[in-house]
Design a protein around this motif. Structure first.
Motif, PDB file in Angstrom:
ATOM      1  N   LYS A  74       0.729  -1.232  -0.008  1.00  6.48           N
ATOM      2  CA  LYS A  74       0.065  -0.048  -0.003  1.00  6.48           C
ATOM      3  C   LYS A  74       0.971   1.362  -0.292  1.00  6.48           C
ATOM      4  CE  LYS A  74      -3.626   2.124   2.930  1.00  6.48           C
ATOM      5  NZ  LYS A  74      -4.462   1.903   3.778  1.00  6.48           N
ATOM      6  N   TRP A  75       1.858   1.339   0.632  1.00  9.19           N
ATOM      7  CA  TRP A  75       2.864   2.822   1.014  1.00  9.19           C
ATOM      8  C   TRP A  75       3.807   3.028   0.061  1.00  9.19           C
ATOM      9  CZ3 TRP A  75      -0.627   4.800   3.532  1.00  9.19           C
ATOM     10  CH2 TRP A  75      -1.263   4.296   4.476  1.00  9.19           C
TER      11      TRP A  75
ATOM     12  N   LYS B 285       5.923  11.566   6.142  1.00 11.45           N
ATOM     13  CA  LYS B 285       4.971  11.112   6.994  1.00 11.45           C
ATOM     14  C   LYS B 285       3.553  11.863   7.015  1.00 11.45           C
ATOM     15  CE  LYS B 285       3.891   8.847  10.847  1.00 11.45           C
ATOM     16  NZ  LYS B 285       2.248   8.833  10.935  1.00 11.45           N
TER      17      LYS B 285
ATOM     18  N   ILE C 129       1.631  11.119   3.638  1.00 12.58           N
ATOM     19  CA  ILE C 129       1.006  10.055   3.257  1.00 12.58           C
ATOM     20  C   ILE C 129       0.140   9.876   4.557  1.00 12.58           C
ATOM     21  CG2 ILE C 129       1.615   7.666   3.079  1.00 12.58           C
ATOM     22  CD1 ILE C 129       4.256   8.337   2.114  1.00 12.58           C
TER      23      ILE C 129
ATOM     24  N   VAL D 222      -0.263   6.350   7.163  1.00 13.58           N
ATOM     25  CA  VAL D 222       0.790   5.423   7.497  1.00 13.58           C
ATOM     26  C   VAL D 222       1.510   5.610   8.712  1.00 13.58           C
ATOM     27  CG1 VAL D 222       2.572   7.149   6.565  1.00 13.58           C
ATOM     28  CG2 VAL D 222       3.048   4.537   6.178  1.00 13.58           C
ATOM     29  N   SER D 223       1.643   4.427   9.552  1.00 10.87           N
ATOM     30  CA  SER D 223       2.228   4.346  11.039  1.00 10.87           C
ATOM     31  C   SER D 223       3.864   4.700  10.697  1.00 10.87           C
ATOM     32  CB  SER D 223       2.103   3.389  11.473  1.00 10.87           C
ATOM     33  OG  SER D 223       2.549   2.204  11.228  1.00 10.87           O
TER      34      SER D 223
ATOM     35  N   MET E 266       5.583   1.517  10.151  1.00 12.40           N
ATOM     36  CA  MET E 266       5.464   0.980   8.478  1.00 12.40           C
ATOM     37  C   MET E 266       6.375   1.953   7.716  1.00 12.40           C
ATOM     38  SD  MET E 266       4.368  -1.441   6.632  1.00 12.40           S
ATOM     39  CE  MET E 266       3.350  -2.288   7.641  1.00 12.40           C
ATOM     40  N   LEU E 267       6.255   3.295   7.786  1.00 17.91           N
ATOM     41  CA  LEU E 267       6.932   4.040   7.109  1.00 17.91           C
ATOM     42  C   LEU E 267       8.612   3.929   7.036  1.00 17.91           C
ATOM     43  CD1 LEU E 267       7.047   6.380   4.805  1.00 17.91           C
ATOM     44  CD2 LEU E 267       7.022   7.964   6.784  1.00 17.91           C
TER      45      LEU E 267
ATOM     46  N   GLN F 278       9.280   0.459   5.328  1.00 17.91           N
ATOM     47  CA  GLN F 278       9.027   0.647   3.756  1.00 17.91           C
ATOM     48  C   GLN F 278      10.295   1.371   3.309  1.00 17.91           C
ATOM     49  OE1 GLN F 278       5.998  -0.930   1.984  1.00 17.91           O
ATOM     50  NE2 GLN F 278       6.697  -1.836   3.869  1.00 17.91           N
TER      51      GLN F 278
END
Length: 111
Positions: free
Chosen positions: A18-19, A38, A41, A44-45, A48-49, A52
């Motif tokens: 997704k990210w 951040k 987007i 997004v946590s 997770m960022l 990724q």
């Protein structure tokens, strides 16, 4: 690693999820600091960022520049490979813009 089925399979293994496409989209505009990315987007946590970005850096799509300053200043940018990959997403972005209403309807909760 399993061989790729086709070129699309190879590309999706790099940007699947997704990210990552959104990270590519925003970094294609300009290099960004973590906080800017951040805020750009939605949803997004941090965990997770960070994950990724690390994966994309490992795969040679994103570069990370630590300026060694206090407070810390780290910039993220696309590598030449990442820039070429981001260009492939432009037609998909345009398609999404043109069909937002139909997409919203298709994704609407049927209940």
């Amino acid at each position: 690693m399993k061989p790729f089925i086709c070129g699309l399979d190879a590309a999706l293994r790099l940007i699947g999820g997704k990210w990552k496409p959104l990270i590519l989209f925003f970094l294609a505009r300009q290099p960004m600091r973590y906080g800017e990315l951040k805020r750009s987007i939605e949803g997004v946590s941090d965990k997770m960022l960070i994950q990724q970005l690390k994966e994309m850096e490992y795969h040679g799509i994103v570069s990370r520049t630590d300026h060694g300053e206090v407070p810390p200043r780290v910039d993220y940018a696309l590598t030449p490979l990442g820039k070429s990959l981001s260009q492939t997403l432009l037609p998909l972005c345009e398609w999404g813009e043109q069909h937002q209403d139909a997409i919203a309807e298709a994704l609407a909760d049927p209940a």
